[in-house]
Write a protein that holds these residues in place. Structure first.
Motif, mmCIF file in Angstrom:
data_model
loop_
_atom_site.group_PDB
_atom_site.id
_atom_site.type_symbol
_atom_site.label_atom_id
_atom_site.label_comp_id
_atom_site.label_asym_id
_atom_site.label_seq_id
_atom_site.Cartn_x
_atom_site.Cartn_y
_atom_site.Cartn_z
ATOM 1 N N ASP A 1 0.809 -1.220 0.000
ATOM 2 C CA ASP A 1 0.000 0.000 0.000
ATOM 3 C C ASP A 1 0.841 1.268 0.000
ATOM 4 O O ASP A 1 0.344 2.347 0.315
ATOM 5 C CB ASP A 1 -0.969 -0.013 1.184
ATOM 6 N N HIS A 2 2.137 1.119 -0.340
ATOM 7 C CA HIS A 2 2.990 2.305 -0.396
ATOM 8 C C HIS A 2 2.980 2.901 -1.794
ATOM 9 O O HIS A 2 2.941 2.176 -2.779
ATOM 10 C CB HIS A 2 4.419 1.936 0.001
ATOM 11 N N LYS A 3 3.052 4.217 -1.825
ATOM 12 C CA LYS A 3 3.143 4.890 -3.118
ATOM 13 C C LYS A 3 4.608 4.936 -3.541
ATOM 14 O O LYS A 3 5.506 4.847 -2.685
ATOM 15 C CB LYS A 3 2.579 6.304 -3.005
ATOM 16 N N PRO A 4 4.872 5.095 -4.836
ATOM 17 C CA PRO A 4 6.261 5.107 -5.323
ATOM 18 C C PRO A 4 7.159 6.073 -4.556
ATOM 19 O O PRO A 4 8.335 5.765 -4.306
ATOM 20 C CB PRO A 4 6.108 5.545 -6.780
ATOM 21 N N SER A 5 6.606 7.233 -4.136
ATOM 22 C CA SER A 5 7.437 8.211 -3.419
ATOM 23 C C SER A 5 7.853 7.698 -2.054
ATOM 24 O O SER A 5 8.791 8.219 -1.454
ATOM 25 C CB SER A 5 6.657 9.523 -3.279
ATOM 26 N N GLU A 6 7.156 6.679 -1.566
ATOM 27 C CA GLU A 6 7.500 6.136 -0.238
ATOM 28 C C GLU A 6 8.394 4.911 -0.336
ATOM 29 O O GLU A 6 8.659 4.243 0.654
ATOM 30 C CB GLU A 6 6.204 5.756 0.504
ATOM 31 N N LEU A 7 8.795 4.596 -1.571
ATOM 32 C CA LEU A 7 9.635 3.409 -1.768
ATOM 33 C C LEU A 7 11.052 3.836 -2.130
ATOM 34 O O LEU A 7 11.260 4.896 -2.728
ATOM 35 C CB LEU A 7 9.064 2.552 -2.906
#
Lengths: 460, 223
Positions: free
Chosen positions: B138-144
């Protein structure tokens, strides 16, 4: 859809455009529809769609008033069916006819509680009991039979005479001074007099010179006939009007026994009576709107002249359609501007999302699927805009109506509802808004689908 | 078995009146299950070749046959289907949709693949589990991290189970330890799942270690 949230402000502004467009369109059309509904309701309430007027000849008042009487003489020569009791009886037997009675009305003087007023008396048969306005008798009841000496009075007539009814005997707060307050219950079955003028034949016979010699005394005599007030016809509401003229009503047969100088038909003044022509016109009530046309045709075949409101309404409806179109056009302009806003927003969105479109294509999104994505977004703008737009339109019409009624109230006029939001208008506005939005989204969606994925993926 | 054949493949770009050659007479064959690295300097035409094989671009001349289908003869609609089911692409800049979570990014590919809703969620989680990102759904790309984002991209490339994986400098934006993790993942796909892999890279040394064959490009030609 989720993209709409990402660029919140822009989406809100675009949707606002649609909201205003739909708001304008729906309130405009609502006004047109409301006006038409008010009129049609008034027609229906008065049973105008099922009411016919039968006369021996057609009366072209315009022709008469312009002084062109040459046609008139020709008309007088035409063979016509005279209106008499046997014709009325014949009309009653036509399938679909519920009530048919000759229209009798003449001027009388009314005396009630020492107050007098001049007004028109109309005669109605017991058969009209269940029809407007007699179906709405406030207090009391309809005539027992066609020859009783009972009388119905309009609430308005009482008011004109200076009486105001109060429903609650303890109620003293009602308007005083200007009016004499009456308990409704005490009025019912109280005595009321009809004073009718008649040519004083006996007086003339007794002293033929009286007519010539006396300037003051005309050869008329007053006859006082005691009646009982049995019912009160309430004030009409809204744009209502009822086709039954006159301030008081008496039973049909009773009316024939009241001496009068009755001339209620222009033909009585213009020419000699047709042999056997007894009545000026006959009122016919049909049991169902669907039967009206058939009854009209039957009557015409019998050589009678028929006036039907349902025929007139077709013209009125056409006029309303033109008015609705004009009102709608104003709203449409607002909606077209909103559509331009949608196109602009969607094109901006495509520019911003070029890379995203490239990604979708690189993972196998087809042109059709990308088009659908943009179409759904456009349709969502249209749908959300329409829902809030209808809300806005409704609000505006409520406010306009409230303002309008606040103007009517001090003038003692009944409240009206000028606007109408029928289901078809609500669904139609939503469908229209979505359709316009889809049309606005067409070009942007096609452009989005045609994005070159290689260039798009390099795009920042 | 040959899965990809190019015959005298030519690609030219037009910049106003000037014609810029990108690929010049490329004839190669790729066997099923091969791990091929395409190397060369920037501007040598590596990415263009990959885009052509990936069906994102169309050749100016020559034949490009993948699984016995000549790509130049496919309609735009058929080409979209080809990108969906035959090839999976991975990019240097990951190319994930920033507003969507890891799972939603994979779901999008599954939507295009016609996978029904409930199945989509299950498959997306399964794929994320396979690339080792079970707890990042459930993470968005910016949080990866970069490595994590590229794993999501790999999972997405595998969504509709394609035969061929095309990787355009997959480690170009990653540090060396993360890079080797990604390369390991690709090797695993090649060896365990039998995927045919064509990887464009700068790193000749790393490429030499893992790939079955190197294709060297210079000025749009194989050297």
């Amino acid at each position: 859809m989720s993209n709409l949230w990402r660029t919140k402000l822009r989406s809100v502004l675009t949707i606002l455009g649609v909201v205003i467009g739909i708001g304008a369109l729906s309130s405009m059309v609502s006004f047109g529809v409301g006006m038409q509904k008010n009129l049609t309701d008034a027609f229906k309430k008065n049973d105008l769609f099922t009411s016919l007027n039968v006369t021996a000849r057609s009366v072209n008042l315009e022709e008469i008033s312009s002084g062109n009487l040459s046609n008139l003489n020709e008309k007088l020569q035409e063979p016509v069916t005279a209106l008499n009791d046997s014709v009325v009886e014949m009309i009653r037997k036509i399938p679909g006819v519920v009530v048919a009675f000759p229209e009798i009305r003449f001027p009388v003087k009314l005396r009630f509680r020492d107050k007098e007023t001049n007004l028109t008396l109309s005669a109605v048969p017991v058969g009209m009991k269940s029809f407007y306005p007699f179906s709405e008798i406030k207090k009391g009841q309809f005539f027992k039979n066609d020859s009783s000496f009972q009388l119905l009075i309009r609430e308005k007539t009482l008011q004109d005479m200076g009486f105001k009814l109060k429903d609650n005997p303890e109620d003293t707060s009602a308007i005083s001074g200007k009016y004499i307050l009456l308990d409704t219950d005490s009025v019912i079955d109280s005595a009321i007099d009809i004073i009718s003028k008649d040519i004083d034949l006996r007086g003339i016979l007794a002293n033929p010179f009286m007519v010539l010699m006396s300037q003051r005394r005309l050869p008329f005599k007053d006859t006082v006939i005691p009646f009982k007030l049995t019912g009160i016809i309430p004030e009409r509401e809204g744009f209502g009007f009822d086709r039954f003229g006159g301030g008081v009503f008496v039973p049909l047969e009773t009316s024939k026994r009241i001496p009068n100088l009755g001339f209620d038909n222009v033909w009585d003044l213009l020419g000699e009576d047709l042999p056997g022509d007894k009545y000026g016109s006959v009122y016919v009530r049909v049991n169902d709107m669907k039967m009206t046309k058939a009854v009209v045709d039957t009557l015409k075949n019998k050589g009678l002249n028929v006036f039907a409101f349902s025929e007139e309404l077709k013209e009125i409806k056409r006029a309303f359609m033109i008015m609705d179109s004009l009102l709608g056009a104003i709203g449409l302009i607002a909606l077209v501007v909103a559509a331009l806003g949608i196109i602009n927003t969607m094109l901006m969105s495509i520019l911003e999302r070029t890379r995203e479109i490239g990604i979708m294509k690189s993972i196998g999104g087809s042109e059709a699927e990308i088009r659908i994505i943009f179409f759904v977004e456009a349709a969502s703008i249209g749908l959300i805009g329409a829902v809030f737009g209808l809300g806005l339109g409704w609000l505006v019409t409520r406010i306009a109506n409230a303002v309008m009624n606040s103007q009517l109230k001090p003038q003692d006029l009944p409240a009206v509802d000028l606007f109408s939001f029928p289901l078809w208008l609500i669904l139609g506005a939503i469908a229209f808004s979505v359709l316009i939005s889809l049309a606005a989204g067409l070009y942007p969606a096609i452009r989005a689908a045609r994005v070159d994925p290689v260039k798009a993926l390099r795009h920042d | 078995m040959i899965i990809i054949t190019t015959k005298k493949l030519i690609k030219q770009y037009r910049k106003g009146k000037i014609i810029v050659p990108a690929l010049n007479d490329i004839s190669i064959k790729v066997k099923q299950g091969e791990y091929i690295s395409v190397i060369g300097k920037s501007g040598s035409g590596k990415s263009t070749l990959l885009n052509l094989i990936g069906g994102l671009d169309t050749p100016t001349a020559g034949d490009l046959i993948v699984q016995d289908k000549a790509l130049q003869s496919l309609s735009r609609k058929e080409l979209a289907k080809y990108r969906r089911f035959v090839v999976g692409m991975i990019f240097q800049s990951f190319n994930l949709i920033p507003s969507k979570t890891a799972r939603e990014n994979i779901s999008l590919a599954l939507i295009f693949g016609g996978v029904p809703g409930k199945e989509r969620k299950r498959r997306a989680c399964e794929l994320l589990d396979m690339v080792g990102l079970k707890d990042r759904t459930d993470h968005k790309p910016s949080e990866l991290s970069g490595g994590e984002a590229q794993r999501v991209a790999i999972a997405r490339a595998l969504a509709n189970d394609p035969e061929i994986i095309l990787a355009d400098e997959p480690t170009g934006n990653l540090d060396s330890s993360t890079s080797s993790e990604i390369i390991d993942l690709l090797v695993k796909l090649n060896k365990q799942k039998g995927k045919t892999i064509i990887m464009v890279t700068h790193d000749e040394e790393a490429a030499g270690k893992v790939s079955d064959r190197l294709i060297r490009l210079k000025d749009g030609m194989v050297v």
